[in-house]
Scaffold this motif. Structure first.
Motif, mmCIF file in Angstrom:
data_model
loop_
_atom_site.group_PDB
_atom_site.id
_atom_site.type_symbol
_atom_site.label_atom_id
_atom_site.label_comp_id
_atom_site.label_asym_id
_atom_site.label_seq_id
_atom_site.Cartn_x
_atom_site.Cartn_y
_atom_site.Cartn_z
ATOM 1 N N MET A 142 0.845 -1.176 0.000
ATOM 2 C CA MET A 142 0.000 0.000 0.000
ATOM 3 C C MET A 142 0.894 1.243 0.000
ATOM 4 O O MET A 142 1.833 1.335 0.776
ATOM 5 N N TYR A 143 0.576 2.188 -0.860
ATOM 6 C CA TYR A 143 1.305 3.456 -0.934
ATOM 7 C C TYR A 143 0.338 4.599 -0.670
ATOM 8 O O TYR A 143 -0.843 4.510 -0.984
ATOM 9 N N TYR A 144 0.871 5.647 -0.092
ATOM 10 C CA TYR A 144 0.083 6.840 0.185
ATOM 11 C C TYR A 144 0.641 8.014 -0.598
ATOM 12 O O TYR A 144 1.846 8.235 -0.617
ATOM 13 N N LEU A 145 -0.257 8.741 -1.215
ATOM 14 C CA LEU A 145 0.064 10.038 -1.792
ATOM 15 C C LEU A 145 -0.315 11.043 -0.713
ATOM 16 O O LEU A 145 -1.354 10.897 -0.059
ATOM 17 N N TYR A 146 0.533 12.040 -0.489
ATOM 18 C CA TYR A 146 0.215 13.014 0.549
ATOM 19 C C TYR A 146 0.598 14.420 0.107
ATOM 20 O O TYR A 146 1.459 14.612 -0.746
ATOM 21 N N ILE A 159 5.011 10.682 -1.942
ATOM 22 C CA ILE A 159 4.422 9.375 -1.710
ATOM 23 C C ILE A 159 5.245 8.650 -0.651
ATOM 24 O O ILE A 159 6.439 8.916 -0.486
ATOM 25 N N ALA A 160 4.582 7.725 0.052
ATOM 26 C CA ALA A 160 5.254 6.981 1.113
ATOM 27 C C ALA A 160 4.509 5.687 1.396
ATOM 28 O O ALA A 160 3.307 5.573 1.123
ATOM 29 N N VAL A 161 5.218 4.727 1.978
ATOM 30 C CA VAL A 161 4.596 3.482 2.421
ATOM 31 C C VAL A 161 4.039 3.666 3.831
ATOM 32 O O VAL A 161 2.913 3.282 4.123
#
Length: 84
Positions: A1-5, A18-20
């Motif tokens: 799962m990756y997050y765009l922030y 982006i980050a895990v």
């Protein structure tokens, strides 16, 4: 799962990444030498948007799209997100 922030920096500028591990990454932006050069000089930062993606490719594509937006377009994007 990756997050765009998207982060709002102390000078009201916006930073997209982006980050895990989202919480760890935001913490790094605020206090670690691992922070992006851009955010190290604009601390503290606060998280104003995040979205989950199934894989890095999807997150990176959305990151690239958002980074191309003007500041006004990014603010409109955030405003539309907050209304949801």
């Amino acid at each position: 799962m990756y997050y765009l922030y998207i982060l709002e920096c102390s000078d009201q500028s916006l930073y997209c990444g982006i980050a895990v591990d989202l919480n760890k990454r935001v913490s790094e932006h605020n206090s670690s030498p691992k922070a992006a050069r851009y955010t190290r000089s604009r601390r503290p930062v606060k998280l104003v948007f995040s979205k989950k993606f199934e894989n890095r490719s999807e997150a990176s594509k959305e990151e690239a799209r958002i980074k191309k937006l003007t500041r006004t377009e990014k603010l409109d994007f955030l405003k539309a997100f907050r209304k949801q």
